[in-house]
Design an enzyme around this catalytic site. Structure first.
Site, PDB file in Angstrom:
ATOM      1  N   LYS A 166     -10.333  -0.331  10.794  1.00 36.56           N
ATOM      2  CA  LYS A 166     -10.559  -1.493   9.926  1.00 36.56           C
ATOM      3  C   LYS A 166     -10.941  -2.730  10.738  1.00 36.56           C
ATOM      4  O   LYS A 166     -11.091  -3.812  10.206  1.00 36.56           O
ATOM      5  CB  LYS A 166      -9.304  -1.792   9.106  1.00 36.56           C
ATOM      6  CG  LYS A 166      -8.972  -0.708   8.074  1.00 36.56           C
ATOM      7  CD  LYS A 166      -7.808  -1.140   7.213  1.00 36.56           C
ATOM      8  CE  LYS A 166      -7.163  -0.012   6.452  1.00 36.56           C
ATOM      9  NZ  LYS A 166      -7.990   0.551   5.403  1.00 36.56           N
ATOM     10  N   HIS A 192       0.868  -1.181   0.000  1.00 41.52           N
ATOM     11  CA  HIS A 192       0.000   0.000   0.000  1.00 41.52           C
ATOM     12  C   HIS A 192       0.907   1.234   0.000  1.00 41.52           C
ATOM     13  O   HIS A 192       2.035   1.179   0.497  1.00 41.52           O
ATOM     14  CB  HIS A 192      -0.837  -0.052   1.277  1.00 41.52           C
ATOM     15  CG  HIS A 192      -1.881   1.006   1.400  1.00 41.52           C
ATOM     16  ND1 HIS A 192      -1.591   2.264   1.863  1.00 41.52           N
ATOM     17  CD2 HIS A 192      -3.208   1.005   1.137  1.00 41.52           C
ATOM     18  CE1 HIS A 192      -2.708   2.980   1.883  1.00 41.52           C
ATOM     19  NE2 HIS A 192      -3.703   2.243   1.438  1.00 41.52           N
ATOM     20  N   ASP A 241       3.158  -4.480   7.838  1.00 44.26           N
ATOM     21  CA  ASP A 241       1.940  -3.674   7.735  1.00 44.26           C
ATOM     22  C   ASP A 241       0.757  -4.623   7.955  1.00 44.26           C
ATOM     23  O   ASP A 241       0.384  -5.390   7.067  1.00 44.26           O
ATOM     24  CB  ASP A 241       1.899  -3.027   6.342  1.00 44.26           C
ATOM     25  CG  ASP A 241       0.574  -2.306   6.083  1.00 44.26           C
ATOM     26  OD1 ASP A 241      -0.372  -2.471   6.881  1.00 44.26           O
ATOM     27  OD2 ASP A 241       0.486  -1.608   5.066  1.00 44.26           O
ATOM     28  N   CYS A 293      -4.825   2.568  -3.584  1.00 45.95           N
ATOM     29  CA  CYS A 293      -3.558   3.080  -3.009  1.00 45.95           C
ATOM     30  C   CYS A 293      -2.439   2.058  -3.174  1.00 45.95           C
ATOM     31  O   CYS A 293      -1.612   1.867  -2.271  1.00 45.95           O
ATOM     32  CB  CYS A 293      -3.706   3.464  -1.546  1.00 45.95           C
ATOM     33  SG  CYS A 293      -4.941   4.735  -1.268  1.00 45.95           S
TER      34      CYS A 293
HETATM   35  N1  C6P Z   1      -6.308   0.719   2.848  1.00 48.57           N
HETATM   36  C1  C6P Z   1      -8.167   0.339   1.357  1.00 48.57           C
HETATM   37  O1  C6P Z   1      -9.289   0.608   0.923  1.00 48.57           O
HETATM   38  P1  C6P Z   1      -4.810   3.989   7.325  1.00 48.57           P
HETATM   39  O2  C6P Z   1      -5.378   4.892   6.291  1.00 48.57           O
HETATM   40  O3  C6P Z   1      -3.547   4.561   7.937  1.00 48.57           O
HETATM   41  O4  C6P Z   1      -5.780   3.533   8.350  1.00 48.57           O
HETATM   42  O5  C6P Z   1      -4.396   2.636   6.571  1.00 48.57           O
HETATM   43  C2  C6P Z   1      -3.557   2.689   5.459  1.00 48.57           C
HETATM   44  C3  C6P Z   1      -3.328   1.313   4.928  1.00 48.57           C
HETATM   45  C4  C6P Z   1      -2.103   0.728   5.116  1.00 48.57           C
HETATM   46  N2  C6P Z   1      -1.849  -0.517   4.710  1.00 48.57           N
HETATM   47  C5  C6P Z   1      -2.787  -1.261   4.103  1.00 48.57           C
HETATM   48  C6  C6P Z   1      -2.487  -2.645   3.706  1.00 48.57           C
HETATM   49  C7  C6P Z   1      -4.045  -0.703   3.854  1.00 48.57           C
HETATM   50  O6  C6P Z   1      -4.967  -1.454   3.237  1.00 48.57           O
HETATM   51  C8  C6P Z   1      -4.329   0.621   4.257  1.00 48.57           C
HETATM   52  C9  C6P Z   1      -5.637   1.249   3.955  1.00 48.57           C
HETATM   53  C10 C6P Z   1      -7.619   1.191   2.484  1.00 48.57           C
HETATM   54  O7  C6P Z   1      -7.496  -0.590   0.919  1.00 48.57           O
HETATM   55  C11 C6P Z   1      -7.670   2.648   2.128  1.00 48.57           C
HETATM   56  S1  C6P Z   1      -6.678   3.033   0.739  1.00 48.57           S
END
Ligand code: C6P
Length: 402
Positions: free
Chosen positions: A222, A119, A196, A360
């Protein structure tokens, strides 16, 4: 086993939106009433700043905040509560490591090893810090099926590798990566490992001690928790050695006009007033997940995934991305000759919420030579009936374009 009917009663959003089929859980999940109540209860009964006040409600707030730290520690199998740093989310957790650890330890010629499956949150912080320090960024390639190509490890894991940063479960393919194997390869060359865990932690039992990773990042929103809270797990000796990420209140021990000394870990990394309600709310989300049981969650989602795979494969013109056996309940696909945004838009008219875009993860799109995909992602409150609705919606979409 999961009683999905009972679970759905805990999520008022489904009663308030009876036609909603929510299949965008990799993006964010819905919140059970217990989490919403926990937030309200804090604001209605003991709203106060933490670690500062010596009056009763401040002490209550501090205790509730710190209790979540113990909760998280148990939830991810950490050995030491000092390993748990509260952040805004996965993104901030990774930026913290890139800046505090990377800024101090990387130098020209060093290598940061990530994968083509990451990501952007696990790419950009490393691009930035590599630019600043002169280190090089290298990528482990991926295969067509959405797995990592670990066939030639010596090419990527070298004496120059200082840190390996890898996604646990892909948000595009659903692939669950072999973290224990990667940790072994990295540690053999003296490199650290950051995982991650944004997509794995909500769905599978995670044990950072067994994985033996050095850093692990995830987000509360999440996994049924509020937005604005996440976690960085790090081995305590690493946190002790790292410089602070953000400066401000609470992260200090002594401040003079010339210089300052730092608070103990983990508070050294929690500058300013944190997201108190959200942290306490995360504790409540963990309680909810524990009540259901993570093995039950994984088992139920595997059933959903299997059902979706069988049903979706039968739709003419569908291309599925991410076909490895070891995968979570994330389903990326395209429908021949129909732009993913059109598919998502038409499904929305039937009340079905899926995501369309690059998720992303633009390097994956480049590798697959596509601009975007559709993505359906499941959680504990989704039903087989909702998958039928998705399939019917897709069949109608195909008919509309032909
Ligand atoms: N992916 C998706 O729709 P945040 O925004 O910090 O809570 O998470 C970022 C992030 C980091 N690593 C992975 C593997 C992710 O999937 C995500 C967030 C969302 O897939 C939003 S793009």
């Amino acid at each position: 086993m999961i009683d999905v009917k009972t679970i759905r009663k805990d999520f008022l959003i489904f009663q308030n939106n009876p036609d909603l089929v929510f299949l965008d859980n990799a993006s964010t999940t819905q919140k059970p009433q217990s989490v919403i109540d926990t937030l309200s209860h804090y604001y209605e009964n003991y709203n106060a700043n933490i670690h500062r006040g010596i009056y009763q409600i401040a002490e209550k707030a501090t205790a509730a905040y710190e209790k979540t730290r113990d909760n998280v520690k148990e939830f991810i199998g950490a050995k030491d509560r000092r390993s748990i740093v509260f952040t805004k989310g996965t993104t901030e957790s990774i930026n913290l490591v890139a800046n505090s650890w990377g800024g101090e330890n990387l130098k020209p010629g060093d290598e940061v090893l990530i994968t083509e499956m990451e990501h952007h949150s696990n790419i950009i912080p490393w691009q930035l810090i590599c630019k600043r320090t002169g280190a090089n960024l290298k990528y482990i390639p991926i295969n067509e099926d959405g797995s990592l190509d670990l066939s030639d490890p010596e090419k990527y894991f070298t004496i120059n590798t200082k840190i390996v940063c890898v996604i646990h479960q892909s948000n595009v393919f659903g692939t669950i990566n072999p973290i224990a194997e990667i940790v072994k390869l990295a540690h053999e060359v003296g490199a650290l490992v950051l995982v991650d865990g944004a997509q794995s932690t909500p769905h599978h039992k995670v044990n950072v001690s067994e994985l033996n990773c050095d850093f692990f990042a995830f987000s509360g929103h999440k996994m049924l928790g509020p937005t604005g809270v996440g976690v960085l797990y790090a081995k305590p000796e690493l946190l002790e050695a790292m410089h602070p990420f953000l400066g401000g209140g609470e992260m200090i021990r002594k401040v003079t006009m010339e210089e300052s000394t730092w608070n103990d870990i983990p508070w050294k990394f929690e500058a300013g007033t944190p997201n108190i309600a959200q942290v306490i709310g995360l504790g409540s989300a963990i309680d909810y997940i524990n009540k259901i049981g993570r093995e039950n969650i994984t088992e139920y989602e595997t059933e959903l995934l299997k059902y979706a795979q069988e049903k979706l494969q039968s739709i003419p013109g569908i291309n599925i991305y991410g076909t490895v056996k070891d995968k979570g309940a994330v389903f990326s696909f395209n429908v021949e000759n129909i732009h993913p945004h059109d598919v998502a838009h038409i499904l929305d008219t039937y009340g079905i919420a899926i995501r369309a875009g690059h998720h992303c993860a633009q390097p994956i799109m480049k590798k697959l030579n596509i601009a975007a995909t559709n993505r359906a992602s499941f959680y504990i409150y989704n039903t087989l009936g909702e998958i039928d609705q998705l399939v019917n919606g897709l069949i109608k979409t195909v008919e509309l374009f032909n």
